[in-house]
Scaffold this active site. Structure first.
Site, PDB file in Angstrom:
ATOM      1  CG  HIS A 125       0.414   6.534  -0.702  1.00 57.68           C
ATOM      2  ND1 HIS A 125      -0.589   7.248  -1.039  1.00 57.68           N
ATOM      3  CD2 HIS A 125      -0.203   5.796   0.502  1.00 57.68           C
ATOM      4  CE1 HIS A 125      -1.586   6.931  -0.352  1.00 57.68           C
ATOM      5  NE2 HIS A 125      -1.215   6.126   0.732  1.00 57.68           N
ATOM      6  CG  HIS A 154      -1.684   1.114   1.375  1.00 60.92           C
ATOM      7  ND1 HIS A 154      -3.256   1.278   0.906  1.00 60.92           N
ATOM      8  CD2 HIS A 154      -1.378   2.522   1.937  1.00 60.92           C
ATOM      9  CE1 HIS A 154      -3.478   2.423   1.204  1.00 60.92           C
ATOM     10  NE2 HIS A 154      -2.537   2.995   1.782  1.00 60.92           N
ATOM     11  CD  GLU A 155       1.784   3.774   3.607  1.00 58.62           C
ATOM     12  OE1 GLU A 155       2.109   4.918   3.093  1.00 58.62           O
ATOM     13  OE2 GLU A 155       0.689   3.659   4.388  1.00 58.62           O
ATOM     14  CG  HIS A 162       0.266   9.072  -6.901  1.00 54.96           C
ATOM     15  ND1 HIS A 162      -0.487   9.407  -6.121  1.00 54.96           N
ATOM     16  CD2 HIS A 162       0.243   9.845  -8.062  1.00 54.96           C
ATOM     17  CE1 HIS A 162      -1.217  10.497  -6.688  1.00 54.96           C
ATOM     18  NE2 HIS A 162      -0.855  10.733  -7.820  1.00 54.96           N
TER      19      HIS A 162
END
Length: 671
Positions: free
Chosen positions: A463, A459-460, A466
């Site tokens: 980020h 998940h991290e 992105h």
């Protein structure tokens, strides 16, 4: 000694020179940085030329470079490796930085120029026009159009709010450290794996204690509750977790929350809104608290029903009514029986280094052609931080910094930050960070992750991708500077690769034998993905609805509040989710996301973004999954766009339509 913040870093990719930074540098750099930016803004407003994009908007984008550099490093340390000195300075700086921000966004001469450029924006190109629109609405929502008396009160409230948020975070960190559960008898931790016992032993030794120390994580639950066989120990850990910020004394957050909610409600009214949630959602994709309430209200009844059914099943398995501290342990027992899965035992297949290289990095290589080379000569904010150079077929992409382990100087949870955001105007590259809070085992012992920690890692890193891929011309639109209720979308999409057959088979290998995870077990893991969704969805929705309850209070209702615990209890009961066995993921006094972390009135963002995420996962499945073609399309249309356009328009370009809700309902067992 030269202050390292007064010039751009000369390190690769403009990585901040953490080795050169001393605490005494911060105050000087903040003072100079604020003075410099105010002078730059004064020069913009004093310009005799008619306002245009270059002399107003672009000039504003170029301002505040020293302040940006020092603030980036300071707040990285404040969250990841704080000290008493940094905490004291943070509390001192909070109102001053709020006042500095207001001095710019509430400057009538500056707003007049921005307003003039906004009125003539049709002559600009698409990215310039979007930037002007964003600047204009942000200034309006910040109060730029208010009269002088209202602006003065607004400044006071902003300083008060900033100070209260800083105190909340400081209190939570200190109380979390104080409430760590000290165990002197190994029998009380029966059921923990050797690596977990090693981590608890290491945590105790770091504080000079005999025995073992169970440090608390940010959410209400603790990952070790699924393994510890002693009910009394589980109860101690749960009680400690839920006590944070409620024990009286210096670290109590109850009255602080009431002050903060009142100040936010008054500020919202000054800005022309009924409540704080209305002010926040006015500049998010949701648009209004009513839209948020509609989504959460649609999900809550089904989630509550599922949680009730799960509670009955777990109680039958346990032989007594299941409690909050027993839930994870009982759920693990039922999961083992139903799916022949022991998730605690699976940790032996989730060694952190393999997860990183053969899982997280492997999926990014297959999707985007990325390559990762560790740069041990480059230093982060702590000796435990690792630095990787990221490249693809076109050359360097940026730097990725990983801070994996928990420590007393680090706040709880997991997060991503940008140290440098890629933009063309200032010719800056991308430098991104991930922070996790994995307990560190003793020297020589492997770091074995839980399934939840594996998914958090992916998940991290979503980020981080992105931030690495985002490509903007202007700093304000760079990196992950997108609407808050969209920012979780790329990270949640990246979670899918943790359980993707090709990826899982590549990293899930026994840390001692190298034996791959049995494909049959992997298949059962995927079959069990919806198990426990009643609990998982309910605990999340409770937190999201609690956030909305606090922040949809108008001024009069906020002023009438006298007890935070009573308000929380009533809010959860009104939502139909109150269940002692299923506490909210975050209770009020340790709800860092909304009382110190920038997600105020916005914790709904995770489920809001998950609608897009679940539909995107369906798209990948329909189009062949883990391929370069799919990755490049996702990168080009969504990740690369940064904040340069409306994110829902970008999603429609990618998907060919608006997101459908059905994939989310199926995923969470709510359909």
């Amino acid at each position: 000694m030269t202050n390292p913040f007064l010039a751009e870093s000369t390190l690769p990719f403009q990585l901040p020179d953490f080795a050169a930074v001393r605490e005494e540098h911060f105050r000087e750099a903040f003072e100079l940085g604020m003075t410099e930016q105010l002078a730059e803004v004064a020069a913009i407003t004093a310009d005799a030329a008619s306002p245009d994009f270059t002399n107003t908007i672009e000039a504003l984008e170029r301002s505040g470079r020293v302040l940006d550099r020092v603030a980036t490093v300071f707040f990285t340390l404040a969250s990841s490796d704080t000290t008493d000195g940094i905490q004291a300075l943070e509390e001192e700086l909070a109102p001053r930085l709020a006042a500095h921000h207001d001095a710019i966004v509430l400057d009538p001469a500056l707003f007049a120029r921005v307003d003039a450029v906004h009125a003539a924006r049709e002559s600009l190109d698409a990215e310039q026009r979007y930037l002007v629109e964003r600047r204009h609405i942000e200034m309006v929502l910040a109060g730029a159009a208010l009269d002088d008396a209202a602006k003065e009160r607004l400044r006071e409230l902003n300083q008060q709010i900033s100070t209260l948020m800083t105190r909340f975070e400081k209190n939570l960190l200190n109380d979390t450290n104080e409430l760590a559960v000290h165990v002197t008898d190994a029998a009380e931790l029966a059921g923990l794996a050797p690596s977990e016992l090693s981590a608890a032993l290491e945590a105790a030794a770091a504080r000079g204690l005999e025995g073992w120390l169970v440090t608390l994580v940010l959410p209400t639950g603790h990952p070790w509750l699924a393994s510890i066989e002693v009910p009394a120990t589980r109860a101690r850990i749960m009680q400690a977790s839920r006590s944070r910020g409620t024990r009286g004394g210096d670290f109590d957050n109850r009255e602080l929350v009431l002050e903060l909610v009142r100040a936010r409600a008054e500020r919202a009214r000054l800005l022309g809104f009924r409540d704080h949630a209305s002010a926040v959602t006015a500049d998010e994709t949701a648009g209004s608290p009513a839209a948020v309430a509609e989504l959460l209200g649609r999900l809550a009844p089904a989630a509550a029903r599922n949680a009730t059914a799960e509670r009955e099943e777990l109680s039958a398995s346990l032989g007594s009514p299941v409690t909050a501290s027993d839930w994870a342990f009982a759920a693990d027992a039922v999961r083992r029986e139903r799916y022949d899965l022991d998730t605690a035992a699976l940790r032996a297949w989730f060694e952190a280094e393999r997860v990183l290289h053969d899982g997280v990095f492997f999926a990014a290589e297959r999707l985007y052609g990325l390559r990762f080379v560790e740069r041990p000569e480059l230093r982060g904010w702590n000796d435990e931080v690792r630095v990787f150079e990221v490249s693809d077929d076109d050359g360097p992409v940026g730097l990725y910094l990983l801070d994996l382990y928990t420590r007393d100087s680090k706040r709880g949870g997991a997060w991503m930050n940008s140290l440098v955001s890629r933009n063309e105007l200032l010719d800056q590259p991308a430098v991104v960070t991930n922070n996790l809070n994995v307990p560190r085992p003793a020297a020589g012992e492997p770091t074995l992750l839980t399934l939840d920690e594996v998914e958090t890692f992916f998940h991290e890193f979503g980020h981080a991708l992105h931030g690495l891929f985002a490509h903007a011309r202007y700093p304000s639109l760079a990196g992950t500077n997108v609407f808050r209720d969209f920012v979780e979308f790329p990270s949640q999409v990246n979670e899918m690769w943790a359980m993707w057959p090709e990826v899982l088979a590549n990293y899930a290998r026994h840390h001692e034998t190298g034996e791959p995870l049995d494909p049959a077990i992997a298949e059962r893991l995927r079959e069990a993905e919806r198990f426990g969704q009643g609990f998982g969805t309910s605990e999340y929705l409770q937190a999201a609805l609690l956030d909305q309850a606090w922040h949809t209070l108008d001024v009069e209702a906020a002023e009438a509040l006298t007890d935070a615990a009573t308000f929380e209890r009533n809010a959860l009961a009104a939502a139909g989710l109150a269940d002692d066995a299923v506490p909210p993921r975050y209770a009020t006094t340790y709800f860092a996301h909304v009382f110190s972390g920038g997600y105020d009135a916005g914790y709904y963002s995770y489920i809001w973004s998950e609608v897009l995420d679940a539909d995107t996962v369906e798209w990948f499945r329909e189009n062949g999954g883990l391929t370069r073609e799919n990755g490049e399309r996702f990168r080009r249309l969504l990740l690369q766009a940064a904040g340069t356009r409306d994110p829902l328009e970008a999603f429609r370009d990618f998907r060919g339509r608006d997101a459908a809700l059905e994939p989310l309902l199926v995923r969470r067992g709510l359909g």
